[in-house]
Design an enzyme around this catalytic site. Structure first.
Site, PDB file in Angstrom:
ATOM      1  N   HIS A  47      -3.362  -4.834   0.250  1.00 12.62           N
ATOM      2  CA  HIS A  47      -2.921  -5.464   1.279  1.00 12.62           C
ATOM      3  C   HIS A  47      -3.270  -7.096   1.587  1.00 12.62           C
ATOM      4  O   HIS A  47      -3.878  -7.594   1.821  1.00 12.62           O
ATOM      5  CB  HIS A  47      -3.995  -4.816   2.511  1.00 12.62           C
TER       6      HIS A  47
ATOM      7  N   CYS B 213       0.775  -1.025   0.161  1.00 15.54           N
ATOM      8  CA  CYS B 213      -0.290   0.041   0.453  1.00 15.54           C
ATOM      9  C   CYS B 213       0.801   1.250   0.282  1.00 15.54           C
ATOM     10  O   CYS B 213       1.664   1.703  -1.612  1.00 15.54           O
ATOM     11  CB  CYS B 213      -1.388   0.017   1.288  1.00 15.54           C
TER      12      CYS B 213
ATOM     13  N   GLU C 257      -1.466  -9.306   2.949  1.00 20.15           N
ATOM     14  CA  GLU C 257      -1.582  -9.515   4.671  1.00 20.15           C
ATOM     15  C   GLU C 257      -2.575 -10.398   5.083  1.00 20.15           C
ATOM     16  O   GLU C 257      -3.155 -11.180   6.301  1.00 20.15           O
ATOM     17  CB  GLU C 257      -1.421  -8.451   5.516  1.00 20.15           C
TER      18      GLU C 257
HETATM   19  N1  GLN Z   1      -1.801   6.418   2.969  1.00 15.78           N
HETATM   20  C1  GLN Z   1      -1.848   6.192   1.959  1.00 15.78           C
HETATM   21  C2  GLN Z   1      -3.452   6.125   0.985  1.00 15.78           C
HETATM   22  O1  GLN Z   1      -4.554   6.153   1.184  1.00 15.78           O
HETATM   23  C3  GLN Z   1      -1.922   4.607   1.809  1.00 15.78           C
HETATM   24  C4  GLN Z   1      -2.534   4.051   2.470  1.00 15.78           C
HETATM   25  C5  GLN Z   1      -2.679   2.323   3.445  1.00 15.78           C
HETATM   26  O2  GLN Z   1      -0.838   2.221   3.391  1.00 15.78           O
HETATM   27  N2  GLN Z   1      -3.224   1.729   3.573  1.00 15.78           N
HETATM   28  O3  GLN Z   1      -3.619   5.692  -0.408  1.00 15.78           O
END
Ligand code: GLN
Length: 551
Positions: free
Chosen positions: A510, A384, A512
């Site tokens: 994600h 992410c 995970e």
């Molecule tokens: N801050 C980033 C976004 O909102 C990544 C978010 C995250 O890592 N879950 O796109």
């Protein structure tokens, strides 16, 4: 089972952090391994509508389900143990309960009645509990009640349990988790706190059926009998929960204590078959007796609180076991990394993971960490924000776009390589408005990710607002930054890899969240394998140079 759904409530007494989530998940695992359909639900007594707006320091990781619910991290344990997806219905908060009661009141559904905690709030709680059983036809619904009995905020929940127990009689039991402390000076285990916490439950009209006693020392029969006598439970319903080496031991320990057997007995269910934990114990065997070891650096800004990266740490446990490898995590604070000390901070690692996150704190350290992994051909995995920073790092240091940034950190940057989608720009509310939940992704054949998954179409969970800016795609691709996973509907870039690097993979989603004991996540498995290979090569090199391997 044509029988009605059975409801099992898990409450906690004496102190928090006794491991209600793990006990609930372990009991569910045992019932599932007997062939029943089981789900677990968490009721959280705080007023936030969901934990999505909570700082990880407050509440640890926010776990995301397929249907895009931002939930308590215990749901992660439920999925990792049961290998069955959860949904919004599995996590209810006081905020959500009140929100729905207030909305009904505004629609006039209470027909002029005074809306009160009892019966309106408690009815809504009962509805949210039973909806899981009726809608999905589960044999067992295990409902874990957050907090500790006696807390003001958990009172409506305990009252809902009291009513359900009364209404459902034989189809409903309460398992109370409590602490039996050991007083070193007296050399004794003490039962008084447990007696008091059961008394508190009784004051609220709830008699627990089973007591699970968390303890550092074995409970002898005298203590078990004493607890049974003082708390009105049968002696076989006093279950010892001794400290375990790993959370994954707990289902086995609970089976030895016959927790599932007592549960079935109390619910008048005739046992179908014995629990079959063969696959589980095979995993435990591999997990506890690894043949190799790697050290992975986890670069993030919440590393003081390891619960903030719970699912990542567990995904390493699953994928480590799959590779017969112990994965040691070195937690590295992104704010402590600078160009001048990056070698000292990250040297000797077999792989580097840059974690998800929000806001600008620690961004420069993450950029340095990624540059280090890219330039030194160290296996890298970005998740992410980790993928977004990998994009920024590449733009600045390879493409020469010095001002490249994400508009999250710098709104008017000259090169917004990570930016907001048009539909996100209109949003003002913070809660539940990110790109959340499961989205499809098509993998490019020949990519490392395609090799890892072994299929072209995948679904993965998201939780972010910002995206790779497709205006830059061609420029990136020409320089070897390959967009290997694309959302087939929106064209958004979900997964990238670097050409010519032994393992440099980063995902906008994600992975995970979907790693379980029975299904270790393919991207974590391939990352650990890459780390193992890297370590092997490094060892061979240092041996040839006549030096001793440094890690
Ligand atoms: N801050 C980033 C976004 O909102 C990544 C978010 C995250 O890592 N879950 O796109």
């Amino acid at each position: 089972m044509s029988e009605p759904t059975k409801y099992i409530f898990v409450t906690g007494g004496v102190t928090s952090s006794l491991g209600k989530g793990i006990i609930s998940a372990s009991l569910a695992k045992l019932l599932q391994s007997r062939g029943y359909r089981v789900t677990i639900q968490k009721l959280d007594p705080y007023i936030n509508v969901d934990p999505g707006t909570l700082n990880p320091y407050e509440h640890g990781e926010c776990y995301v389900t397929d249907d895009g619910a931002e939930t308590d991290l215990d749901l992660g344990h439920y999925e990792r143990f049961l290998n069955v997806p959860t949904s919004q219905a599995n996590n209810i908060t006081t905020g959500r309960i009140y929100q729905s009661v207030i909305e009904k009141e505004r629609r006039g559904e209470y027909l002029g009645k005074t809306v009160q905690i009892i019966p309106h709030i408690t009815d809504e709680i009962k509805r949210c509990i039973q909806i899981l059983g009726t809608r999905n036809n589960f044999d067992f619904v295990i409902t874990e009640i957050g907090g500790t009995v006696g807390d003001i905020e958990s009172l409506p929940y305990i009252e809902a349990v009291r009513q359900l127990k009364w209404e459902k009689d034989e189809d409903c039991i309460v398992v109370h988790l409590t602490l039996i402390p050991y007083l070193t000076a007296a050399g004794e285990l003490k039962t008084k706190p447990t007696q008091h916490s059961v008394k508190t439950l009784l004051e609220n009209g709830v008699q627990p059926d089973i007591l699970v006693c968390r303890t550092e020392h074995e409970l002898n029969p005298q203590i078990r009998n004493k607890i049974a006598k003082f708390c009105n439970v049968t002696p076989n319903a006093v279950i010892q929960s001794i400290d375990a080496d790993t959370i994954y031991d707990v289902p086995v320990l609970m089976m030895e204590e016959k927790l599932d057997e007592v549960v079935l007995e109390k619910l008048h269910v005739k046992a179908r078959k014995k629990p079959d934990l063969r696959k589980w114990t095979e995993f435990l065997e591999r997990y506890k007796h690894p043949r190799h070891k790697v050290t992975i650096g986890l670069v993030g800004k919440y590393v003081e609180l390891k619960d903030s990266y719970k699912s990542i740490a567990e995904a390493f446990n699953h994928s480590g076991a799959a590779n017969e490898t112990q994965v040691e995590i070195r937690w590295v604070h992104s704010e402590d990394i600078y160009a001048r000390n990056v070698d000292e901070k990250l040297g000797g690692l077999d792989g580097i993971l840059v974690a998800p996150g929000f806001g600008s704190r620690g961004i420069d350290g993450k950029i340095e960490a990624i540059r280090y992994a890219r330039e030194n051909a160290i296996p890298f995995f970005g998740i992410c924000l980790g993928m977004q920073i990998a994009t920024i790092e590449f733009a600045r240091n390879v493409l020469g776009l010095a001002d490249a940034h994400s508009t999250e950190m710098k709104e008017y940057t000259q090169h917004p390589v990570i930016s907001l989608m048009a539909e996100q720009k209109r949003i003002v509310n913070k809660g539940g408005t990110m790109r959340l939940g499961s989205y499809p992704c098509r993998l490019i054949k020949g990519s490392k990710a395609f090799k890892a998954y072994g299929v072209e179409m995948i679904d993965e969970r998201h939780r972010h607002r910002f995206e790779f800016n497709n205006d830059y795609k061609e420029q990136f691709e020409q320089a070897g930054f390959r967009c290997v996973g694309i959302n087939p509907e929106s064209g958004l870039v979900e997964l990238i890899e670097l050409e010519g690097h032994p393992y440099f993979v980063a995902s906008q989603f994600h992975p995970e969240y979907k790693s379980t004991v029975m299904n270790p996540h393919p991207l974590f498995v391939s990352f650990v394998r890459a780390a193992l290979e890297y370590r092997g090569k490094e060892n061979a090199l240092s041996k040839r140079g006549g030096q001793v391997a440094t890690h």
